[in-house]
Design a protein around this motif. Structure first.
Motif, PDB file in Angstrom:
ATOM      1  N   LEU A  89     -13.497 -28.979  -2.705  1.00  0.00           N
ATOM      2  CA  LEU A  89     -13.466 -30.434  -2.551  1.00  0.00           C
ATOM      3  C   LEU A  89     -12.312 -31.029  -3.353  1.00  0.00           C
ATOM      4  N   GLN A  90     -12.076 -30.472  -4.529  1.00  0.00           N
ATOM      5  CA  GLN A  90     -10.994 -30.938  -5.402  1.00  0.00           C
ATOM      6  C   GLN A  90      -9.647 -31.025  -4.711  1.00  0.00           C
ATOM      7  N   SER A  91      -9.425 -30.136  -3.715  1.00  0.00           N
ATOM      8  CA  SER A  91      -8.090 -30.068  -3.111  1.00  0.00           C
ATOM      9  C   SER A  91      -7.740 -31.363  -2.382  1.00  0.00           C
ATOM     10  N   VAL A  92      -8.742 -32.185  -2.103  1.00  0.00           N
ATOM     11  CA  VAL A  92      -8.469 -33.474  -1.473  1.00  0.00           C
ATOM     12  C   VAL A  92      -7.592 -34.337  -2.381  1.00  0.00           C
ATOM     13  N   ALA A 130     -20.621 -40.406  -3.155  1.00  0.00           N
ATOM     14  CA  ALA A 130     -21.321 -39.121  -3.078  1.00  0.00           C
ATOM     15  C   ALA A 130     -20.410 -37.987  -3.548  1.00  0.00           C
ATOM     16  N   PHE A 131     -19.155 -37.996  -3.070  1.00  0.00           N
ATOM     17  CA  PHE A 131     -18.214 -36.946  -3.474  1.00  0.00           C
ATOM     18  C   PHE A 131     -17.946 -37.010  -4.967  1.00  0.00           C
ATOM     19  N   TRP A 132     -17.765 -38.206  -5.475  1.00  0.00           N
ATOM     20  CA  TRP A 132     -17.509 -38.358  -6.905  1.00  0.00           C
ATOM     21  C   TRP A 132     -18.700 -37.818  -7.705  1.00  0.00           C
ATOM     22  N   THR A 135     -18.788 -34.167  -7.738  1.00  0.00           N
ATOM     23  CA  THR A 135     -17.842 -33.639  -8.718  1.00  0.00           C
ATOM     24  C   THR A 135     -18.400 -33.752 -10.133  1.00  0.00           C
ATOM     25  N   LEU A 136     -19.068 -34.855 -10.408  1.00  0.00           N
ATOM     26  CA  LEU A 136     -19.664 -35.045 -11.731  1.00  0.00           C
ATOM     27  C   LEU A 136     -20.743 -34.001 -12.007  1.00  0.00           C
ATOM     28  N   ILE A 137     -21.517 -33.685 -10.992  1.00  0.00           N
ATOM     29  CA  ILE A 137     -22.564 -32.673 -11.161  1.00  0.00           C
ATOM     30  C   ILE A 137     -21.934 -31.304 -11.383  1.00  0.00           C
TER      31      ILE A 137
END
Lengths: 253, 253
Positions: A89-92, A130-132, A135-137
């Motif tokens: 997901l980070q690659s976004v 949701a994406f953020w 990432t936090l989780i």
DNA sequence: CGCCTATTTGATCTGATTCAAACAATGTGG
DNA sequence: CCACATTGTTTGAATCAGATCAAATAGGCG
């Protein structure tokens, strides 16, 4: 056709729903993402450290891990991934990948262009959230792993990881048994926890001797959940599981 | 009054600008956040694991760390924080804190209600994106730390951390020297890297003997940057530094 | 059956911990 | 401005958790 009709995005949606609640419209938007699905054999890199991908992936079926190569020989696994997870997901938002992602079992993987994800986010602020939060989780899980690797002795570390993986893997299946498929080798456990394979083996034997687990032929059975939790100094809060997973297991003292 | 006029939010804005570029309007919105500033002595908890805060903080001046207590006695420091950092940004979306945050030096800290941050995000999608990207970068740093703790021998780990901290700390000052204030004790280095204080001490001596660093009385001087990088198996990409930090240091082989 | 990969066992070695005490630096109050 | 307390650094010695090396055993599978 309602979003449930798309078996490819279904685990991904389920996973995001464990992160935040989504409206029907949002789920539909995700289900309609233009994805490209591939089958990948076991023990295969999906993407590599240093890549500049234009798409991200999520796992439809199978188990993967992400890892870094340290000092050109040692490997550190930084996370395991199960169906629904989006391991890159980070690659976004980060141009260059700092991890490689490899399959452990044979996998079905879906790819989505970053473009499409960014559009989705623009149109649905709640999905961005949701994406953020996702990432936090992930970050919270990394913190727990750091603590484990840095400060817990090997047998405790292993018990801790088994607890985590049990919860994450069993969240996928429907039945609530204490027996799960466990395709991760002792070598991989070692690479995840910073322990040699030999020592993983001996520590596992200690856990078996205490009648906490049975692990054989790719099947893990938790014989004494609360015992294993104690042995692993484990409390599941950091996983931020919302009540869709085996209550019994999470709650049980 | 232009946003530059607010010395409290200025480091925070500078930090976010290192994450993503911000418009004047966005910077102004951040500068106008309702903040509440406090002075805190050294070695003091700002928030504690298990708290359910209604506000987050960012550091205006001083150095902090976040940590977890493992098995009720050992401590794992999971990150250091410098002015501009928002060490508990996560609390905006995760109800229960999984870390404690403590000052190392005396600090000036600014608090903002979650409410205000959420509003800010709603009004400025690009700021949401900045926060998300910020979280992604933190996660990348965690991954690098995991690799270090899990797979690098103690002396390498220490050299690696010194490289990271040098870059992060010197990004704040204006001059481009290889000498910085370094308020972190050997005990804290140990807690961050999973090493005993005694062993930290001996490993530091080895780095001194190799003429890589001089560390004394709260001042760290890098005597041989490329040597230290090699000794620490360090490459700075994971920090995702945008060109606002000492080019020389980042680029130098 | 034979190959390959994963697990297990034994023996040895070492990086790092622990415990204990000395030493240095900084700050505080009389 | 010095005596004393406090906190951080350094040193030495003993011990141990875990690594490494090497080889045997056990499963799965074409």
């Amino acid at each position: 056709m309602p979003y449930r009709g798309n078996p490819v995005t279904q685990p991904f949606i389920k996973r995001l729903e464990s992160v935040i609640s989504l409206s029907e419209i949002e789920k539909e938007a995700i289900a309609n993402l233009p994805v490209r699905t591939t089958e990948i054999k076991g023990d295969q890199d999906i993407v590599r450290e240093g890549d500049r991908p234009t798409r991200m992936c999520f796992i439809v079926e199978g188990v993967c891990c992400s890892y870094k190569i340290v000092s050109e020989s040692k490997r550190q696994i930084v996370n395991f991934h199960v169906p629904g997870d989006a391991p890159d997901l980070q690659s976004v938002h980060l141009a260059v990948l700092d991890i490689s992602i490899a399959t452990i079992t044979p996998c079905r993987v879906a790819f989505v262009q970053h473009e499409a994800i960014l559009q989705l986010c623009e149109q649905h602020p709640n999905i961005t959230r949701a994406f953020w939060r996702h990432t936090l989780i992930d970050a919270a899980i990394y913190r727990e792993w750091m603590s484990s690797i840095g400060r817990r002795p090997a047998p405790v570390r292993i018990a801790h990881l088994l607890c985590e993986l049990f919860l994450r893997l069993s969240a996928l299946s429907l039945n609530e048994s204490f027996r799960i498929d466990f395709p991760i080798t002792q070598n991989e456990i070692g690479d995840a926890l910073g322990i040699s394979t030999v020592h993983v083996n001996r520590s596992l034997q200690a856990l078996r001797r205490k009648n906490l687990i049975a692990l054989k032929d790719g099947t893990l059975e938790i014989l004494d959940w609360s015992g294993l939790r104690r042995a692993g100094d484990f409390s599941p809060e950091y996983l931020q599981l919302r009540p869709s997973v085996p209550e019994s297991a999470v709650a049980a003292q």
